[in-house]
Every structure is written in structure tokens, then in C-alpha cells.
Scaffold this motif. Sequence first.
Motif, short mmCIF file in Angstrom:
data_model
loop_
_atom_site.label_atom_id
_atom_site.label_comp_id
_atom_site.label_asym_id
_atom_site.label_seq_id
_atom_site.Cartn_x
_atom_site.Cartn_y
_atom_site.Cartn_z
N HIS A 20 0.85 -1.19 0.00
CA HIS A 20 0.00 0.00 0.00
C HIS A 20 0.88 1.25 0.00
O HIS A 20 1.96 1.26 0.58
CB HIS A 20 -0.94 0.00 1.20
N THR A 21 0.39 2.29 -0.67
CA THR A 21 1.18 3.52 -0.79
C THR A 21 0.65 4.66 0.08
O THR A 21 1.13 5.78 -0.02
CB THR A 21 1.22 3.98 -2.26
N ASP A 22 -0.37 4.38 0.90
CA ASP A 22 -0.93 5.39 1.80
C ASP A 22 -1.38 4.68 3.07
O ASP A 22 -1.17 3.49 3.23
CB ASP A 22 -2.09 6.11 1.12
N SER A 43 -6.12 4.12 2.20
CA SER A 43 -6.37 5.45 1.64
C SER A 43 -5.81 5.60 0.24
O SER A 43 -6.04 6.62 -0.41
CB SER A 43 -5.76 6.53 2.55
N ASP A 44 -5.06 4.62 -0.25
CA ASP A 44 -4.50 4.69 -1.61
C ASP A 44 -5.51 4.26 -2.68
O ASP A 44 -5.15 3.99 -3.81
CB ASP A 44 -3.20 3.89 -1.72
N HIS A 69 -11.06 2.64 -7.03
CA HIS A 69 -12.07 3.31 -6.21
C HIS A 69 -11.90 4.81 -6.35
O HIS A 69 -10.80 5.32 -6.50
CB HIS A 69 -11.91 2.89 -4.74
N ALA A 70 -13.01 5.54 -6.29
CA ALA A 70 -12.98 6.99 -6.46
C ALA A 70 -12.34 7.71 -5.27
O ALA A 70 -11.95 8.86 -5.39
CB ALA A 70 -14.39 7.51 -6.68
N GLY A 71 -12.23 7.04 -4.16
CA GLY A 71 -11.65 7.64 -2.97
C GLY A 71 -11.05 6.57 -2.09
O GLY A 71 -10.94 5.41 -2.49
N PRO A 72 -10.67 6.94 -0.88
CA PRO A 72 -10.08 5.97 0.04
C PRO A 72 -11.04 4.83 0.33
O PRO A 72 -12.25 5.03 0.39
CB PRO A 72 -9.82 6.77 1.31
N VAL A 73 -10.52 3.64 0.52
CA VAL A 73 -11.32 2.50 0.96
C VAL A 73 -11.25 2.54 2.48
O VAL A 73 -10.17 2.39 3.06
CB VAL A 73 -10.78 1.17 0.40
#
Length: 84
Positions: free
Chosen positions: A8-10, A29-30, A53-57
Motif C-alpha cells: 500500500h502507498t498510503d 487510503s490509496d 475506487h474513487a476515494g479511500p477504501v
Amino acid sequence: MLHRLTNHTDLVTSVAFDAGGKRLGIASSDHAARIWQFEENTEPVTAFMLTGHAGPVLAIASSVAPPLWPSVRRLPRCTGLTTR
């Protein structure tokens, strides 16, 4: 520490093991969620990666319960799903 999962990058927002303890779902959040497969005496591998996804999961969950409605089927494919 047994294993470090670093793909993960975030920020990681949620984690959940399946009932058998062989898979771990991680939301981030990536804008992605990953399902990791664990086997004894091997490094974990990404079994599924859900991207786009359009935003953070924000959350991920696992359930051993059967479907509430027997007529409901799981979709065979999902946009953004990749398998390893």
C-alpha cells in the motif's frame, strides 16, 4: 514480526482476517483494497487487488455467514479486480 506487507502507498484504514486465518483483507487510503493469502512456511502473496475506487477504501470485513437471500449470487467479475 513475522511478515511485513508493504504494497500500500498510503495509510491503512482497516484490516480483517477471514474465519480460517488464511486470508487478510486490507483497505487503504490509496484507493485500493488487497486480499493477502497466507500459507504455512511461505511469504504471503496478494491473492486479489481491488483498485479504481474513487476515494479511500475506509473499511473491509469478512464473514462466514451464508447469504441472507439464497437467490443472490456473487458476481463472477468485478471492474478493477486483478488476481495473481
